[in-house]
Design a protein around this motif. Structure first.
Motif, PDB file in Angstrom:
ATOM      1  N   TRP A 156       0.888  -1.146   0.000  1.00  0.00           N
ATOM      2  CA  TRP A 156       0.000   0.000   0.000  1.00  0.00           C
ATOM      3  C   TRP A 156       0.926   1.195   0.000  1.00  0.00           C
ATOM      4  O   TRP A 156       1.833   1.255   0.829  1.00  0.00           O
ATOM      5  CB  TRP A 156      -0.833  -0.044   1.278  1.00  0.00           C
ATOM      6  CG  TRP A 156      -1.936   0.938   1.355  1.00  0.00           C
ATOM      7  CD1 TRP A 156      -2.438   1.713   0.371  1.00  0.00           C
ATOM      8  CD2 TRP A 156      -2.693   1.223   2.524  1.00  0.00           C
ATOM      9  NE1 TRP A 156      -3.467   2.460   0.845  1.00  0.00           N
ATOM     10  CE2 TRP A 156      -3.653   2.178   2.165  1.00  0.00           C
ATOM     11  CE3 TRP A 156      -2.675   0.758   3.832  1.00  0.00           C
ATOM     12  CZ2 TRP A 156      -4.564   2.697   3.058  1.00  0.00           C
ATOM     13  CZ3 TRP A 156      -3.577   1.266   4.726  1.00  0.00           C
ATOM     14  CH2 TRP A 156      -4.529   2.220   4.338  1.00  0.00           C
ATOM     15  N   VAL A 157       0.753   2.077  -0.902  1.00  0.00           N
ATOM     16  CA  VAL A 157       1.736   3.149  -0.995  1.00  0.00           C
ATOM     17  C   VAL A 157       1.607   4.090   0.188  1.00  0.00           C
ATOM     18  O   VAL A 157       0.926   5.081   0.146  1.00  0.00           O
ATOM     19  CB  VAL A 157       1.646   3.906  -2.323  1.00  0.00           C
ATOM     20  CG1 VAL A 157       2.639   5.052  -2.344  1.00  0.00           C
ATOM     21  CG2 VAL A 157       1.968   2.955  -3.430  1.00  0.00           C
ATOM     22  N   VAL A 158       2.238   3.649   1.262  1.00  0.00           N
ATOM     23  CA  VAL A 158       2.356   4.530   2.411  1.00  0.00           C
ATOM     24  C   VAL A 158       3.671   5.253   2.165  1.00  0.00           C
ATOM     25  O   VAL A 158       4.726   4.715   2.377  1.00  0.00           O
ATOM     26  CB  VAL A 158       2.365   3.707   3.701  1.00  0.00           C
ATOM     27  CG1 VAL A 158       0.981   3.270   4.046  1.00  0.00           C
ATOM     28  CG2 VAL A 158       3.255   2.509   3.605  1.00  0.00           C
ATOM     29  N   ALA A 161       7.437   4.898   3.524  1.00  0.00           N
ATOM     30  CA  ALA A 161       7.618   3.741   4.391  1.00  0.00           C
ATOM     31  C   ALA A 161       8.191   2.608   3.567  1.00  0.00           C
ATOM     32  O   ALA A 161       7.826   2.405   2.434  1.00  0.00           O
ATOM     33  CB  ALA A 161       6.301   3.318   4.991  1.00  0.00           C
ATOM     34  N   PRO A 163       8.313  -0.920   2.287  1.00  0.00           N
ATOM     35  CA  PRO A 163       7.303  -1.976   2.268  1.00  0.00           C
ATOM     36  C   PRO A 163       7.706  -3.165   3.147  1.00  0.00           C
ATOM     37  O   PRO A 163       8.874  -3.522   3.187  1.00  0.00           O
ATOM     38  CB  PRO A 163       7.272  -2.399   0.794  1.00  0.00           C
ATOM     39  CG  PRO A 163       7.882  -1.285   0.047  1.00  0.00           C
ATOM     40  CD  PRO A 163       8.862  -0.632   0.968  1.00  0.00           C
ATOM     41  N   ALA A 170      -1.811  -4.111   8.118  1.00  0.00           N
ATOM     42  CA  ALA A 170      -2.379  -2.778   8.327  1.00  0.00           C
ATOM     43  C   ALA A 170      -3.489  -2.511   7.312  1.00  0.00           C
ATOM     44  O   ALA A 170      -4.537  -1.967   7.644  1.00  0.00           O
ATOM     45  CB  ALA A 170      -1.289  -1.714   8.201  1.00  0.00           C
ATOM     46  N   VAL A 176      -2.144   0.468  13.095  1.00  0.00           N
ATOM     47  CA  VAL A 176      -0.793   0.767  12.620  1.00  0.00           C
ATOM     48  C   VAL A 176       0.253   0.433  13.682  1.00  0.00           C
ATOM     49  O   VAL A 176       1.264  -0.211  13.406  1.00  0.00           O
ATOM     50  CB  VAL A 176      -0.679   2.261  12.243  1.00  0.00           C
ATOM     51  CG1 VAL A 176       0.755   2.622  11.894  1.00  0.00           C
ATOM     52  CG2 VAL A 176      -1.581   2.576  11.079  1.00  0.00           C
ATOM     53  N   SER A 177      -0.005   0.870  14.904  1.00  0.00           N
ATOM     54  CA  SER A 177       0.966   0.642  15.978  1.00  0.00           C
ATOM     55  C   SER A 177       1.191  -0.847  16.192  1.00  0.00           C
ATOM     56  O   SER A 177       2.325  -1.312  16.328  1.00  0.00           O
ATOM     57  CB  SER A 177       0.479   1.288  17.264  1.00  0.00           C
ATOM     58  OG  SER A 177       0.242   2.645  17.039  1.00  0.00           O
ATOM     59  N   LEU A 180       3.184  -2.285  13.248  1.00  0.00           N
ATOM     60  CA  LEU A 180       4.606  -1.940  13.291  1.00  0.00           C
ATOM     61  C   LEU A 180       5.317  -2.694  14.409  1.00  0.00           C
ATOM     62  O   LEU A 180       6.470  -3.106  14.257  1.00  0.00           O
ATOM     63  CB  LEU A 180       4.771  -0.429  13.481  1.00  0.00           C
ATOM     64  CG  LEU A 180       4.413   0.405  12.261  1.00  0.00           C
ATOM     65  CD1 LEU A 180       4.467   1.885  12.596  1.00  0.00           C
ATOM     66  CD2 LEU A 180       5.353   0.107  11.102  1.00  0.00           C
ATOM     67  N   GLU A 183       6.443  -5.989  13.211  1.00  0.00           N
ATOM     68  CA  GLU A 183       7.305  -6.061  12.032  1.00  0.00           C
ATOM     69  C   GLU A 183       8.566  -6.906  12.255  1.00  0.00           C
ATOM     70  O   GLU A 183       8.902  -7.765  11.451  1.00  0.00           O
ATOM     71  CB  GLU A 183       7.704  -4.657  11.579  1.00  0.00           C
ATOM     72  CG  GLU A 183       8.421  -4.663  10.240  1.00  0.00           C
ATOM     73  CD  GLU A 183       8.684  -3.263   9.720  1.00  0.00           C
ATOM     74  OE1 GLU A 183       8.765  -2.332  10.525  1.00  0.00           O
ATOM     75  OE2 GLU A 183       8.809  -3.122   8.496  1.00  0.00           O
TER      76      GLU A 183
END
Lengths: 222, 458
Positions: A156-158, A161, A163, A170, A176-177, A180, A183
């Motif tokens: 997803w083009v965040v 960030a 990839p 997400a 999000v938290s 991450l 990860e």
């Protein structure tokens, strides 16, 4: 121990065609499922496809990277195909989301499919009890989910960030938290999933290789 | 190391016939990753590309006498993929914002054999303008402290994300007290337009695109964090060592791109609109005199400090690898480029533009759709001109005023206007406008009401 590995080898030889087929189907099916997930999540069909010369790119990476140890992680991220949705509302267009077909992940998914296939073959022969069979299947499923989840290649083009596999989580609604925070656990989860499957395979092979218990003799009425 | 290369060459020999040409002595491939949807990268990206500035400065003598250059440009919507492509050696140069730059340096330093060098900036805003938090235009939110309990989206990992985290921390809003969502700029902008999200934090020029299109309103500007916002150029170290003069040529091109924009901002943004698709009126807010962006590539200590601060934020949030700034930042190439250009590097490096001081007294502007940009020394003159234009129903592309508090250039239509007697003042934030009105006995008025004061009857 020797009997266990002998049994395992016999099973692999007997099932190798099916394992290959299941591995292939699993890897491809997983791409289709990710694509469906993206379409459902974003309520839009993809509108662009980009192909990459994976072989030439890998050759170039190997040639131009001085240290052997640096090559695998770079090659690991090389793409073969990108299918996604381009948003033309702003600028010249921005890839809003995409499915990235990454050969390294296809390989992992292929191995996963083949491993699950072997597990299922061994489980089918495990006739101790229905409860046991259920547990074994659940364990196989858990291992497969862990590996598959950490090898999702949706992006997803965040902007800005890097990839990663958690982008998939997400995108699918996880905070999000939380995403991450997970990860760095990717390799551990992949290893855990494969570890679970390998342990299960060894257990089933060991169980199968045990000598059959002698039937309890009935008392005679001499 | 030599044995490694020999072994690899042997293994790859047959399959590398096509690649061999890429590495031949006469042909030098220069691949640059840039971002056409990130204004602050333009002087090392789209402008250099479209004006052919790199080609202008590429060396043609000495060891380059027989060189044939193959310059290629790849456009990305974020910095992360540029770093990945640089790792794969498919890009030699990368142009990106502060947070992605740090990730780039750290990711390369994490490897055994690969490194990048930070060789030049592109532009900056001393106080951090460029990043901003925007709410839907009809929202009743006017300040960051009202975001507690709200849904806020941002492109996670971007400079805007870093700014959001710091801004929330500075305003004592812990992450548990708001819902953080991960949204790309395009999605965030669409959600702001549709009122589907309470606020969206984004980087340049997305906030201004939303303001210009009338869908969003800034409630927090990055300048409030006080951390400089900058973009820069990284190059693979192996490329820089092999072709140092090419790196110098690139930096010269960056410098000239800045000069070209400064020479005629209106013409520059008009052309850039065609190259990027971003509205020229939005670009003017960045690239005109008094705009958000100071175009200047020197590497200042303040930038190094800001990057170190940003690295700390990333370490805390994402556990990225350490970054040795001394090894990463290299001023040798830019100093050599400036010397060749005959420009005093140290003098330029010593100048830091603070919008509050630099923009004091700058004229307000009206971009007439037919006549171009006209300047006005005072707000009453500006408003009178707007009233006259409206009387003829002529079209206005955009208007520009300045925030009293920060000196930032604003769209006239999105500023908060205060009328005190015959005087007018413009503000970025409503709270400060109200405070000023209270202090001066004035009142908040809309842009249209302020213009109406100058419409003569009959």
């Amino acid at each position: 121990m020797r009997a266990m590995f002998s049994t395992l080898w016999t099973d692999i030889r007997g099932n190798w065609k099916r394992m290959l087929l299941h591995g292939l189907i699993f890897a491809l099916l997983f791409q289709v499922l990710m694509m469906i997930a993206l379409i459902v999540r974003f309520q839009a069909l993809p509108n662009y496809v980009t192909g990459y010369n994976w072989v030439a790119n890998v050759a170039w990476i190997i040639k131009s990277t001085p240290s052997w140890s640096d090559i695998p992680p770079i090659v690991w991220e090389e793409w073969l195909l990108e299918i996604g949705k381009m948003n033309y509302d702003y600028g010249m267009g921005i890839s809003e989301w995409s499915l990235n077909v990454v050969p390294s992940r296809l390989l992992v998914l292929f191995i996963l499919g083949a491993t699950v296939s072997l597990c299922m073959a061994l489980t089918r022969r495990e006739t101790c009890s229905t409860a046991n069979t259920g547990t074994l299947r659940a364990t196989t499923g858990l291992g497969a989910v862990l590996v598959a989840m950490t090898n999702a290649t949706m992006s997803w083009v965040v902007c800005c960030a890097t990839p990663s596999w958690v982008v998939g989580l997400a995108m699918l609604g996880l905070g999000v938290s939380t995403s991450l925070a997970m990860e760095t656990m990717g390799p551990v989860l992949t290893g855990g999933g494969f570890g679970l499957l390998v342990a299960l395979i060894l257990f089933l092979a060991w169980h199968k290789s045990r000598p059959e218990p002698e039937p309890i003799a009935e008392a005679s009425h001499a | 190391m030599i044995r490694n290369y020999t072994l690899k060459s042997a293994l790859l020999g047959a399959s590398l016939v096509s690649m061999a040409s890429m590495a031949s002595a006469e042909k030098i491939s220069i691949a640059i990753g840039h971002q056409s949807m990130c204004t602050d990268t333009y002087t090392a990206g789209i402008v250099v590309k479209e004006l052919g500035l790199l080609e202008k400065y590429l060396p043609t003598d000495g060891k380059y006498a027989d060189a044939k250059y193959d310059v290629s440009w790849a456009d990305y919507s974020s910095g992360g993929p540029i770093t990945n492509q640089m790792l794969a050696n498919k890009l030699n140069f990368g142009v990106m914002g502060d947070y992605p730059l740090i990730v780039n340096g750290a990711k390369f330093q994490e490897t055994d054999s690969l490194r990048t060098l930070y060789v030049a900036g592109t532009g900056y805003n001393l106080k951090g303008s460029g990043n901003a938090i925007v709410v839907p235009v009809d929202s009743d939110l006017y300040s960051i402290d009202q975001l507690a309990g709200k849904e806020v989206s941002t492109p996670v990992g971007s400079a805007a994300w870093g700014m959001l985290l710091k801004a929330m921390q500075d305003n004592n809003i812990p992450t548990s007290e708001y819902v953080l969502k991960n949204q790309s700029p395009a999605v965030g902008a669409a959600n702001i337009a549709a009122g589907k999200i309470d606020a969206h934090s984004d980087f340049c020029p997305w906030s201004e695109i939303m303001e210009f299109r009338g869908t969003g309103r800034k409630i927090f500007d990055g300048s409030e964090t006080g951390v400089p916002y900058l973009h820069g150029v990284v190059v693979r170290e192996d490329f820089a060592v092999e072709y140092p003069e090419v790196v110098e040529a690139f930096i010269k091109a960056v410098w000239e791109a800045g000069e070209w924009i400064r020479e005629d901002p209106m013409q520059a943004v008009t052309l850039m609109e065609g190259w990027t698709g971003v509205e020229k009126e939005v670009l003017y807010l960045y690239f005109s005199e008094g705009g958000h962006l100071t175009l200047e590539p020197t590497v200042k200590q303040e930038w190094v400090d800001a990057l170190a601060f940003n690295h700390g934020v990333l370490v805390k949030e994402k556990a990225i690898p350490p970054l040795d700034f001394d090894a990463w930042i290299n001023e040798d190439y830019i100093k050599a480029a400036y010397a060749d250009l005959g420009v005093d590097y140290e003098a330029e490096k010593a100048v830091v533009v603070d919008p509050l001081a630099a923009n004091k007294g700058l004229p307000m502007e009206i971009w007439h759709s037919r006549d171009g940009v006209a300047s006005f020394g005072t707000l009453p003159e500006f408003l009178k001109a707007m009233a006259d234009i409206r009387a003829t129903a002529a079209l206005v592309n955009a208007t520009y005023v300045y925030d009293v508090e920060t000196g930032l250039k604003l769209f006239g239509k999105t500023a908060f206007w205060v009328k005190s007697g015959d005087d007018y003042a413009t503000f970025l934030r409503k709270g400060e406008a109200e405070a000023y009105a209270g202090k001066t006995g004035g009142a908040l008025v809309s842009f249209d009401e302020a213009i109406a004061d100058f419409i003569s009857e009959g």
